[in-house]
Design a protein around this motif. Structure first.
Motif, PDB file in Angstrom:
ATOM      1  N   VAL A  58       0.847  -1.196   0.000  1.00 53.45           N
ATOM      2  CA  VAL A  58       0.000   0.000   0.000  1.00 53.45           C
ATOM      3  C   VAL A  58       0.883   1.247   0.000  1.00 53.45           C
ATOM      4  O   VAL A  58       2.036   1.206   0.421  1.00 53.45           O
ATOM      5  CB  VAL A  58      -0.940   0.016   1.221  1.00 53.45           C
ATOM      6  N   ALA A  59       0.307   2.344  -0.469  1.00 57.69           N
ATOM      7  CA  ALA A  59       1.037   3.614  -0.465  1.00 57.69           C
ATOM      8  C   ALA A  59       1.223   4.072   0.977  1.00 57.69           C
ATOM      9  O   ALA A  59       0.266   4.127   1.743  1.00 57.69           O
ATOM     10  CB  ALA A  59       0.281   4.663  -1.270  1.00 57.69           C
ATOM     11  N   THR A  60       2.464   4.363   1.341  1.00 54.56           N
ATOM     12  CA  THR A  60       2.768   4.774   2.720  1.00 54.56           C
ATOM     13  C   THR A  60       3.483   6.109   2.782  1.00 54.56           C
ATOM     14  O   THR A  60       3.976   6.496   3.831  1.00 54.56           O
ATOM     15  CB  THR A  60       3.634   3.710   3.421  1.00 54.56           C
ATOM     16  N   GLY A  61       3.545   6.794   1.669  1.00 58.54           N
ATOM     17  CA  GLY A  61       4.185   8.099   1.688  1.00 58.54           C
ATOM     18  C   GLY A  61       4.759   8.430   0.330  1.00 58.54           C
ATOM     19  O   GLY A  61       4.493   7.777  -0.660  1.00 58.54           O
ATOM     20  N   GLY A  62       5.560   9.466   0.319  1.00 50.68           N
ATOM     21  CA  GLY A  62       6.164   9.923  -0.910  1.00 50.68           C
ATOM     22  C   GLY A  62       6.135  11.433  -0.969  1.00 50.68           C
ATOM     23  O   GLY A  62       5.937  12.110   0.045  1.00 50.68           O
ATOM     24  N   SER A  63       6.309  11.954  -2.165  1.00 49.52           N
ATOM     25  CA  SER A  63       6.342  13.398  -2.352  1.00 49.52           C
ATOM     26  C   SER A  63       5.736  13.750  -3.703  1.00 49.52           C
ATOM     27  O   SER A  63       6.257  13.328  -4.749  1.00 49.52           O
ATOM     28  CB  SER A  63       7.793  13.897  -2.296  1.00 49.52           C
ATOM     29  N   LYS A  64       4.656  14.500  -3.660  1.00 49.17           N
ATOM     30  CA  LYS A  64       4.030  14.959  -4.903  1.00 49.17           C
ATOM     31  C   LYS A  64       4.993  15.842  -5.681  1.00 49.17           C
ATOM     32  O   LYS A  64       5.132  15.710  -6.889  1.00 49.17           O
ATOM     33  CB  LYS A  64       2.743  15.716  -4.581  1.00 49.17           C
ATOM     34  N   ALA A  65       5.687  16.751  -4.994  1.00 45.78           N
ATOM     35  CA  ALA A  65       6.613  17.677  -5.658  1.00 45.78           C
ATOM     36  C   ALA A  65       7.766  16.943  -6.332  1.00 45.78           C
ATOM     37  O   ALA A  65       8.193  17.320  -7.424  1.00 45.78           O
ATOM     38  CB  ALA A  65       7.152  18.685  -4.647  1.00 45.78           C
ATOM     39  N   ASP A  66       8.262  15.888  -5.690  1.00 48.78           N
ATOM     40  CA  ASP A  66       9.370  15.109  -6.259  1.00 48.78           C
ATOM     41  C   ASP A  66       8.881  13.985  -7.157  1.00 48.78           C
ATOM     42  O   ASP A  66       9.679  13.336  -7.833  1.00 48.78           O
ATOM     43  CB  ASP A  66      10.238  14.524  -5.147  1.00 48.78           C
ATOM     44  N   GLY A  67       7.569  13.712  -7.134  1.00 47.44           N
ATOM     45  CA  GLY A  67       7.012  12.637  -7.948  1.00 47.44           C
ATOM     46  C   GLY A  67       7.475  11.267  -7.490  1.00 47.44           C
ATOM     47  O   GLY A  67       7.778  10.410  -8.311  1.00 47.44           O
ATOM     48  N   ILE A  68       7.501  11.048  -6.184  1.00 47.23           N
ATOM     49  CA  ILE A  68       7.949   9.765  -5.647  1.00 47.23           C
ATOM     50  C   ILE A  68       6.837   9.165  -4.796  1.00 47.23           C
ATOM     51  O   ILE A  68       6.258   9.836  -3.940  1.00 47.23           O
ATOM     52  CB  ILE A  68       9.225   9.921  -4.802  1.00 47.23           C
ATOM     53  N   VAL A  69       6.524   7.899  -5.051  1.00 40.28           N
ATOM     54  CA  VAL A  69       5.521   7.164  -4.287  1.00 40.28           C
ATOM     55  C   VAL A  69       6.216   6.008  -3.572  1.00 40.28           C
ATOM     56  O   VAL A  69       6.971   5.256  -4.192  1.00 40.28           O
ATOM     57  CB  VAL A  69       4.407   6.605  -5.202  1.00 40.28           C
ATOM     58  N   ASN A  70       5.972   5.884  -2.276  1.00 41.37           N
ATOM     59  CA  ASN A  70       6.495   4.758  -1.498  1.00 41.37           C
ATOM     60  C   ASN A  70       5.377   3.743  -1.302  1.00 41.37           C
ATOM     61  O   ASN A  70       4.318   4.074  -0.778  1.00 41.37           O
ATOM     62  CB  ASN A  70       6.990   5.222  -0.123  1.00 41.37           C
ATOM     63  N   MET A  71       5.622   2.522  -1.711  1.00 47.03           N
ATOM     64  CA  MET A  71       4.688   1.413  -1.507  1.00 47.03           C
ATOM     65  C   MET A  71       5.350   0.460  -0.510  1.00 47.03           C
ATOM     66  O   MET A  71       6.532   0.137  -0.651  1.00 47.03           O
ATOM     67  CB  MET A  71       4.408   0.697  -2.824  1.00 47.03           C
ATOM     68  N   SER A  72       4.597   0.021   0.498  1.00 39.36           N
ATOM     69  CA  SER A  72       5.194  -0.785   1.560  1.00 39.36           C
ATOM     70  C   SER A  72       4.304  -1.948   1.965  1.00 39.36           C
ATOM     71  O   SER A  72       3.095  -1.923   1.786  1.00 39.36           O
ATOM     72  CB  SER A  72       5.438   0.072   2.803  1.00 39.36           C
ATOM     73  N   TYR A  73       4.961  -2.963   2.550  1.00 33.77           N
ATOM     74  CA  TYR A  73       4.254  -4.059   3.208  1.00 33.77           C
ATOM     75  C   TYR A  73       5.128  -4.563   4.344  1.00 33.77           C
ATOM     76  O   TYR A  73       6.326  -4.295   4.395  1.00 33.77           O
ATOM     77  CB  TYR A  73       3.897  -5.188   2.233  1.00 33.77           C
ATOM     78  N   GLU A  74       4.502  -5.250   5.284  1.00 37.64           N
ATOM     79  CA  GLU A  74       5.204  -5.776   6.447  1.00 37.64           C
ATOM     80  C   GLU A  74       4.887  -7.258   6.587  1.00 37.64           C
ATOM     81  O   GLU A  74       3.813  -7.707   6.179  1.00 37.64           O
ATOM     82  CB  GLU A  74       4.776  -5.028   7.712  1.00 37.64           C
ATOM     83  N   TYR A  75       5.837  -7.991   7.176  1.00 35.14           N
ATOM     84  CA  TYR A  75       5.608  -9.415   7.410  1.00 35.14           C
ATOM     85  C   TYR A  75       6.429  -9.902   8.596  1.00 35.14           C
ATOM     86  O   TYR A  75       7.431  -9.303   8.965  1.00 35.14           O
ATOM     87  CB  TYR A  75       5.900 -10.237   6.153  1.00 35.14           C
ATOM     88  N   GLY A  76       5.946 -10.990   9.182  1.00 34.05           N
ATOM     89  CA  GLY A  76       6.604 -11.591  10.335  1.00 34.05           C
ATOM     90  C   GLY A  76       7.695 -12.571   9.934  1.00 34.05           C
ATOM     91  O   GLY A  76       7.845 -12.927   8.766  1.00 34.05           O
ATOM     92  N   MET A  77       8.421 -13.015  10.932  1.00 34.13           N
ATOM     93  CA  MET A  77       9.601 -13.859  10.754  1.00 34.13           C
ATOM     94  C   MET A  77       9.350 -15.127   9.937  1.00 34.13           C
ATOM     95  O   MET A  77      10.179 -15.517   9.141  1.00 34.13           O
ATOM     96  CB  MET A  77      10.139 -14.225  12.139  1.00 34.13           C
ATOM     97  N   PHE A  78       8.219 -15.766  10.134  1.00 33.34           N
ATOM     98  CA  PHE A  78       7.971 -17.043   9.479  1.00 33.34           C
ATOM     99  C   PHE A  78       7.117 -16.924   8.222  1.00 33.34           C
ATOM    100  O   PHE A  78       6.837 -17.914   7.565  1.00 33.34           O
ATOM    101  CB  PHE A  78       7.331 -18.022  10.466  1.00 33.34           C
ATOM    102  N   ALA A  79       6.721 -15.736   7.872  1.00 36.26           N
ATOM    103  CA  ALA A  79       5.900 -15.519   6.670  1.00 36.26           C
ATOM    104  C   ALA A  79       6.768 -15.576   5.425  1.00 36.26           C
ATOM    105  O   ALA A  79       7.942 -15.238   5.447  1.00 36.26           O
ATOM    106  CB  ALA A  79       5.202 -14.174   6.750  1.00 36.26           C
ATOM    107  N   LYS A  80       6.176 -16.017   4.367  1.00 37.54           N
ATOM    108  CA  LYS A  80       6.807 -16.040   3.047  1.00 37.54           C
ATOM    109  C   LYS A  80       5.908 -15.256   2.108  1.00 37.54           C
ATOM    110  O   LYS A  80       5.101 -15.816   1.378  1.00 37.54           O
ATOM    111  CB  LYS A  80       6.981 -17.475   2.546  1.00 37.54           C
TER     112      LYS A  80
END
Length: 102
Positions: A24-46
């Protein structure tokens, strides 16, 4: 429980560790034209990441900002959020950055 029962349960236990993820989008900068997409997972997840859906979501964010498309930067960024008592990472955040372009 007999050993044969464990053989039948093993695929179920492994399947529980595999998960489909769309970052999901978690930040970025409209002025710089940068989108950060992120996800998280636990130790045993694949995690199995849907990169096509991720690209589409990043593109939609860029379009909302007045750009025409999004292109991924090379590489991804892994950040350990939690460590256990042995120093092993138990929870990770992955960031994929996109450059908005016209």
């Amino acid at each position: 429980m007999k050993f044969t029962h464990l053989v039948y349960l093993s695929p179920l236990l492994l399947a529980a560790c595999v998960s489909n993820i769309t970052p999901v989008a978690t930040g970025g900068s409209k002025a710089d034209g940068i989108v950060n997409m992120s996800y998280e997972y636990g130790m045993f997840a694949k995690p199995k990441v849907d990169l096509a859906a991720t690209q589409e979501h990043a593109t939609q964010r860029c379009i909302a900002w007045g750009y025409h498309k999004a292109e991924p930067f090379d590489g991804i960024e892994n950040n350990c959020l939690e460590h256990n008592g042995y120093g092993m990472c138990t929870y990770t955040r992955v960031n994929i950055r996109y450059q908005c372009e016209n």
